[in-house]
Design an enzyme around this catalytic site. Sequence first.
Site, PDB file in Angstrom:
ATOM      1  N   CYS A   1     100.132  67.851 121.811  1.00 58.91           N
ATOM      2  CA  CYS A   1      99.327  67.647 120.672  1.00 58.91           C
ATOM      3  C   CYS A   1      98.202  68.677 120.610  1.00 58.91           C
ATOM      4  O   CYS A   1      97.350  68.592 121.349  1.00 58.91           O
ATOM      5  CB  CYS A   1      98.888  66.395 120.578  1.00 58.91           C
ATOM      6  SG  CYS A   1      98.135  65.573 119.299  1.00 58.91           S
TER       7      CYS A   1
ATOM      8  N   CYS B   1     101.764  69.523 108.682  1.00 56.54           N
ATOM      9  CA  CYS B   1     100.601  69.256 109.238  1.00 56.54           C
ATOM     10  C   CYS B   1      99.602  69.768 108.564  1.00 56.54           C
ATOM     11  O   CYS B   1      99.448  70.883 107.979  1.00 56.54           O
ATOM     12  CB  CYS B   1     100.593  69.859 110.935  1.00 56.54           C
ATOM     13  SG  CYS B   1      99.529  69.016 111.666  1.00 56.54           S
TER      14      CYS B   1
ATOM     15  N   LYS C   1      93.716  66.205 102.793  1.00 57.21           N
ATOM     16  CA  LYS C   1      93.562  65.239 104.005  1.00 57.21           C
ATOM     17  C   LYS C   1      92.897  63.780 103.704  1.00 57.21           C
ATOM     18  O   LYS C   1      93.309  62.879 104.292  1.00 57.21           O
ATOM     19  CB  LYS C   1      92.948  65.917 105.069  1.00 57.21           C
ATOM     20  CG  LYS C   1      92.864  65.406 106.480  1.00 57.21           C
ATOM     21  CD  LYS C   1      93.767  66.142 107.505  1.00 57.21           C
ATOM     22  CE  LYS C   1      93.843  64.977 108.804  1.00 57.21           C
ATOM     23  NZ  LYS C   1      94.893  65.638 109.746  1.00 57.21           N
TER      24      LYS C   1
HETATM   25  C1  LIG Z   1      93.575  62.675 117.355  1.00 54.11           C
HETATM   26  C2  LIG Z   1      94.897  62.806 116.712  1.00 54.11           C
HETATM   27  C3  LIG Z   1      95.216  63.379 115.271  1.00 54.11           C
HETATM   28  C4  LIG Z   1      96.471  63.370 114.839  1.00 54.11           C
HETATM   29  N1  LIG Z   1      96.273  63.855 113.565  1.00 54.11           N
HETATM   30  C5  LIG Z   1      97.745  63.924 112.898  1.00 54.11           C
HETATM   31  C6  LIG Z   1      97.804  64.535 111.517  1.00 54.11           C
HETATM   32  O1  LIG Z   1      96.838  65.010 110.944  1.00 54.11           O
HETATM   33  N2  LIG Z   1      99.059  64.508 111.064  1.00 54.11           N
HETATM   34  C7  LIG Z   1     100.399  64.347 111.547  1.00 54.11           C
HETATM   35  O2  LIG Z   1     101.098  64.454 111.105  1.00 54.11           O
HETATM   36  N3  LIG Z   1     100.142  63.654 113.022  1.00 54.11           N
HETATM   37  C8  LIG Z   1      98.863  63.634 113.544  1.00 54.11           C
HETATM   38  N4  LIG Z   1      98.821  63.516 114.957  1.00 54.11           N
HETATM   39  C9  LIG Z   1     100.152  62.889 115.777  1.00 54.11           C
HETATM   40  C10 LIG Z   1     100.766  61.709 115.640  1.00 54.11           C
HETATM   41  O3  LIG Z   1     101.013  61.555 113.911  1.00 54.11           O
HETATM   42  C11 LIG Z   1      99.887  60.565 115.921  1.00 54.11           C
HETATM   43  O4  LIG Z   1      99.685  60.640 117.357  1.00 54.11           O
HETATM   44  C12 LIG Z   1     100.485  59.068 115.604  1.00 54.11           C
HETATM   45  O5  LIG Z   1      99.565  58.268 115.722  1.00 54.11           O
HETATM   46  C13 LIG Z   1     101.799  58.727 116.474  1.00 54.11           C
HETATM   47  O6  LIG Z   1     102.331  57.542 116.023  1.00 54.11           O
HETATM   48  P1  LIG Z   1     102.957  56.950 117.083  1.00 54.11           P
HETATM   49  O7  LIG Z   1     103.418  55.523 116.290  1.00 54.11           O
HETATM   50  O8  LIG Z   1     104.053  57.471 117.838  1.00 54.11           O
HETATM   51  O9  LIG Z   1     102.150  56.323 118.294  1.00 54.11           O
HETATM   52  P2  LIG Z   1     100.365  55.588 118.102  1.00 54.11           P
HETATM   53  O10 LIG Z   1      99.865  55.753 116.788  1.00 54.11           O
HETATM   54  O11 LIG Z   1      99.765  55.954 119.361  1.00 54.11           O
HETATM   55  O12 LIG Z   1     100.988  54.150 118.127  1.00 54.11           O
HETATM   56  C14 LIG Z   1     101.393  53.433 119.700  1.00 54.11           C
HETATM   57  C15 LIG Z   1     101.095  51.997 119.336  1.00 54.11           C
HETATM   58  O13 LIG Z   1     101.748  51.276 120.386  1.00 54.11           O
HETATM   59  C16 LIG Z   1     100.569  50.331 121.028  1.00 54.11           C
HETATM   60  N5  LIG Z   1     100.969  50.213 122.583  1.00 54.11           N
HETATM   61  C17 LIG Z   1     100.655  51.050 123.426  1.00 54.11           C
HETATM   62  N6  LIG Z   1     101.012  50.436 124.667  1.00 54.11           N
HETATM   63  C18 LIG Z   1     101.453  49.255 124.211  1.00 54.11           C
HETATM   64  C19 LIG Z   1     102.170  48.240 125.141  1.00 54.11           C
HETATM   65  N7  LIG Z   1     101.971  48.175 126.500  1.00 54.11           N
HETATM   66  N8  LIG Z   1     102.338  46.991 124.445  1.00 54.11           N
HETATM   67  C20 LIG Z   1     102.300  46.934 123.092  1.00 54.11           C
HETATM   68  N9  LIG Z   1     101.776  47.895 122.282  1.00 54.11           N
HETATM   69  C21 LIG Z   1     101.506  48.950 122.824  1.00 54.11           C
HETATM   70  C22 LIG Z   1      99.381  51.032 120.699  1.00 54.11           C
HETATM   71  O14 LIG Z   1      98.305  50.350 120.660  1.00 54.11           O
HETATM   72  C23 LIG Z   1      99.624  51.749 119.150  1.00 54.11           C
HETATM   73  O15 LIG Z   1      99.362  50.594 118.281  1.00 54.11           O
HETATM   74  C24 LIG Z   1      97.574  62.982 115.636  1.00 54.11           C
HETATM   75  C25 LIG Z   1      97.411  62.445 116.960  1.00 54.11           C
HETATM   76  C26 LIG Z   1      96.183  62.412 117.396  1.00 54.11           C
HETATM   77  C27 LIG Z   1      96.127  62.199 118.902  1.00 54.11           C
END
Ligand SMILES: Cc1cc2nc3c(=O)[nH]c(=O)nc-3n(C[C@H](O)[C@H](O)[C@H](O)COP(=O)(O)OP(=O)(O)OC[C@H]3O[C@@H](n4cnc5c(N)ncnc54)[C@H](O)[C@@H]3O)c2cc1C
Length: 425
Positions: free
Chosen positions: A159, A353, A388
């Site tokens: 990332c 992005c 954004k």
């Molecule tokens: C700082 C940052 C900025 C980003 N900006 C962008 C952007 O501008 N555009 C873009 O397209 N992408 C972006 N990304 C990449 C991506 O879109 C995000 O990381 C997104 O939040 C990923 O979604 P996800 O559902 O896979 O994971 P997450 O959003 O991390 O969700 C995971 C969930 O699982 C839960 N969880 C974790 N462990 C457990 C457990 N043991 N039991 C139950 N629940 C649990 C967490 O609390 C969370 O709610 C960004 C990433 C980061 C880190």
Amino acid sequence: MKKLVVMGGGIGGVASAYELKQAVGSDHEIILVSDNPWFEFTPSNPWVAVNWRKPDAIRVDLDEAMSRRGIRFIHDPVVRVRPADDQLDLSSGTVLDYDMLVIATGPRLAFDEIEGLGPEGFTSSVCKTDHAAATAQVVEKLCEAPGPVVIGAAQGASCYGPAYEYAFILETELRRRKVRDRVPMTFVTPEPYIGHFGLDGVGDTKGLMESELRERHIKWLTNHRIDRVESGVMHVTGVKPDGSDAESSTLEFAHSMILPAFTGIDAVMGIDGLSNPRGFIPVDEFQRNPTYANVYAVGVCVAIPPVGKTPLPVGVPKTGFMIESMVTAAVGNIALALAGEEPRHRATWNALCLADFGDRGVAFLAVPQIPPRNTNWSSSGKWVHLAKVAIEKYYLHKVRKGTTEPFYEKFGMKLMGAGKLRGQA
Ligand SMILES: Cc1cc2nc3c(=O)[nH]c(=O)nc-3n(C[C@H](O)[C@H](O)[C@H](O)COP(=O)(O)OP(=O)(O)OC[C@H]3O[C@@H](n4cnc5c(N)ncnc54)[C@H](O)[C@@H]3O)c2cc1C
């Protein structure tokens, strides 16, 4: 009636719960289980880190949002997935049965892989909203007592966009606060070149990002590994194209924000067939785990190989557009499986992005995400910052209201329709 359980209340998990509810929710029970009572719009975290947003502004209460849509919400971390028994062990001691499971638990932040890295060590983070809120306090101190800043990503990170974003946003904020002249800034990254992003670049991201860094007087170090961090000092080593060590040096800092490498969460780590050695979930072309056919995975927790060999490990990012398409494919295939049919929905795995710099930004669209591509487009301007802000508003509305429209796809198509991609798409 079958029990369909979604693990994780982030971008992938919330969309999965809503889409499952719409697709099959009248005949089956949908449960969302998360360790966090809120949905947090992660892409806005860099704004929280410079106090442009308060954490509450980017959070949605999951209990309220889910109950409005007739989805059961359980706020209880999953401590172990037991796919052979179709059960989850929750931290409270509850055992939750499922017929079908969607894993959407995002990353574990592997700060522990580098001595001194992370909020419990000496560097800040924007990965979680709480981390970003703590970073905002560090930024306030930096403005009171300006000094050098080091921003970037650790070797093995998957990332990079948010590291660049944070560097530019902070730079904008420091200029506004009239202290930028006392803050030398360095960007450190394992990427082989600026703007690689784990995607081997998209369009001219190398030229665009280098030019932005130059214009803002931010120095950079590519192909660099972080060896360890002490209070106010980062030890780094540059590597040669063959991966061997070149020169080691130290970077002093008053503030540092480094994105760590990711792994999968502990609850899936070391389960033969379910997760790979880094804890990511392998999936087939239908988002199904190859060993456990009633387990699907979407989002950052999915195992994706790197785009090519690089001197230091550089992972592939999983962004909103791609995650959304994984969700739609997984839900479509779950609906087919419940009807006794074979899966046929495949995710498109494209990347859209928008990297905000606080006053302008850089956007790119990669279709497909892995090169060679049919669309390989990048652009920059003030419109990216405005877009954004609009995306944040729109996405939080979507989560509060429980709508299921494919947001990123619609937005990407709008960009194309606006002629910004003419000749490229
Ligand atoms: C700082 C940052 C900025 C980003 N900006 C962008 C952007 O501008 N555009 C873009 O397209 N992408 C972006 N990304 C990449 C991506 O879109 C995000 O990381 C997104 O939040 C990923 O979604 P996800 O559902 O896979 O994971 P997450 O959003 O991390 O969700 C995971 C969930 O699982 C839960 N969880 C974790 N462990 C457990 C457990 N043991 N039991 C139950 N629940 C649990 C967490 O609390 C969370 O709610 C960004 C990433 C980061 C880190």
